[in-house]
Design an enzyme around this catalytic site. Sequence first.
Site, PDB file in Angstrom:
ATOM      1  N   THR A  12       2.992  -3.244  -2.276  1.00  0.00           N
ATOM      2  CA  THR A  12       3.371  -4.608  -1.053  1.00  0.00           C
ATOM      3  C   THR A  12       2.646  -5.633  -1.616  1.00  0.00           C
ATOM      4  OG1 THR A  12       3.829  -2.723   0.354  1.00  0.00           O
ATOM      5  CG2 THR A  12       3.439  -4.579   1.714  1.00  0.00           C
ATOM      6  N   THR A  86      -0.552   0.652  -1.335  1.00  0.00           N
ATOM      7  CA  THR A  86      -1.856   1.801  -1.136  1.00  0.00           C
ATOM      8  C   THR A  86      -1.076   2.349  -0.955  1.00  0.00           C
ATOM      9  OG1 THR A  86      -0.638   0.878   1.043  1.00  0.00           O
ATOM     10  CG2 THR A  86      -2.132  -0.325   0.576  1.00  0.00           C
TER      11      THR A  86
HETATM   12  N1  ASP Z   1       5.024   1.694  -0.258  1.00  0.00           N
HETATM   13  C1  ASP Z   1       3.737   0.149  -0.473  1.00  0.00           C
HETATM   14  C2  ASP Z   1       3.426   1.366  -2.363  1.00  0.00           C
HETATM   15  O1  ASP Z   1       2.021   1.777  -1.310  1.00  0.00           O
HETATM   16  C3  ASP Z   1       2.655   0.508   0.423  1.00  0.00           C
HETATM   17  C4  ASP Z   1       1.455  -0.485  -0.230  1.00  0.00           C
HETATM   18  O2  ASP Z   1       1.412  -1.089  -1.397  1.00  0.00           O
HETATM   19  O3  ASP Z   1       1.108  -0.577   1.175  1.00  0.00           O
HETATM   20  O4  ASP Z   1       3.182  -0.141  -3.295  1.00  0.00           O
END
Ligand code: ASP
Length: 320
Positions: A12, A86
């Site tokens: 993200t 994340t």
């Molecule tokens: N779905 C995303 C990922 O892990 C969530 C994020 O980066 O916060 O790429």
Amino acid sequence: MKKILLIHTGGTIAMSEDHQTGAVTTTQDHPLLQDQAILNQFAFVEEKVIFHLPSPHITPAHMLDLGKYIQSRMDEFDGFVITHGTDTLEETAYFLDLYVQTKKPVVVTGAMRSSNEIGSDGLYNLICAVRVATTEEASEKGVLVVMNDEIHTATYVTKTAANNVATFQSPQFGPIGMVTKQEVYFYHKWISYEKFQIEKVTKQVPLLKAYAGMDESFLNAILSMDLDGLVIEAFGQGNLPPVLINNINDLINKNIPVVIVSRSFKGVVQPTYGYKGGGKQLHDMGVIFAKRLSGPKARIKLLMILDAINKQNLRNSFEH
Ligand code: ASP
């Protein structure tokens, strides 16, 4: 000024929101590459986009490529910052913790809100991560995760909330430091001491979670797979439904390591209960009890131990 290598893997933090549809995705222009001037106030930052992936697409093979890349550039920089989605950030951070041989700071960060969302935490977390990576105190602490003004160890940190910017927590012991407007503080010492040398990730290690009334069907299916190890998130201190015992015994008899962690996110597993399926019985059968680790991290560690060139005693490595 310190020299920091900033490595982007996606997530993200490297995505944008389509304001028409609300969909958050990777875009052609990498949003983080526009922030060089801001980051260079804190360090000489060189950037490398190694992957541009949502973190559910990241595999242990990507983690190993990333680890090898960091290792190959080790002598050129004072510290390393990795941006990552994340969702699987804690697994990559823990893999790097067990792989990268250095005393230099290695810091992983991400964001819960993409680059063009209101209140985006991406650039802020990135600045904090770079600041932490430039401090002397961040040395010899293994891989650190910096999010939302807190500094966590790769071993204990986990994503606790699906939507909240305060998602990364270390439920057992808390963060080891914090970032404020003026300073970076560490208030716990952390010694990261285990390292595994691996060339390839080749093993099959599934992760199962126990639930009330679980029957043998999953384990029956798993027994017919070509697997090298199994991690089970068991109840409480390490107990399982009694119907699983025979299949677990079969795996152990085939020399396939079975590692138990707790599905509770605090406390440790230990061989306490002597009833059928209880932890004492499992341990006596040869099941390994992974103290302190979550299921996903025990799985990363088992994958690495099984492929390690520097062979380690499996039980000692998990139960010390
Ligand atoms: N779905 C995303 C990922 O892990 C969530 C994020 O980066 O916060 O790429």
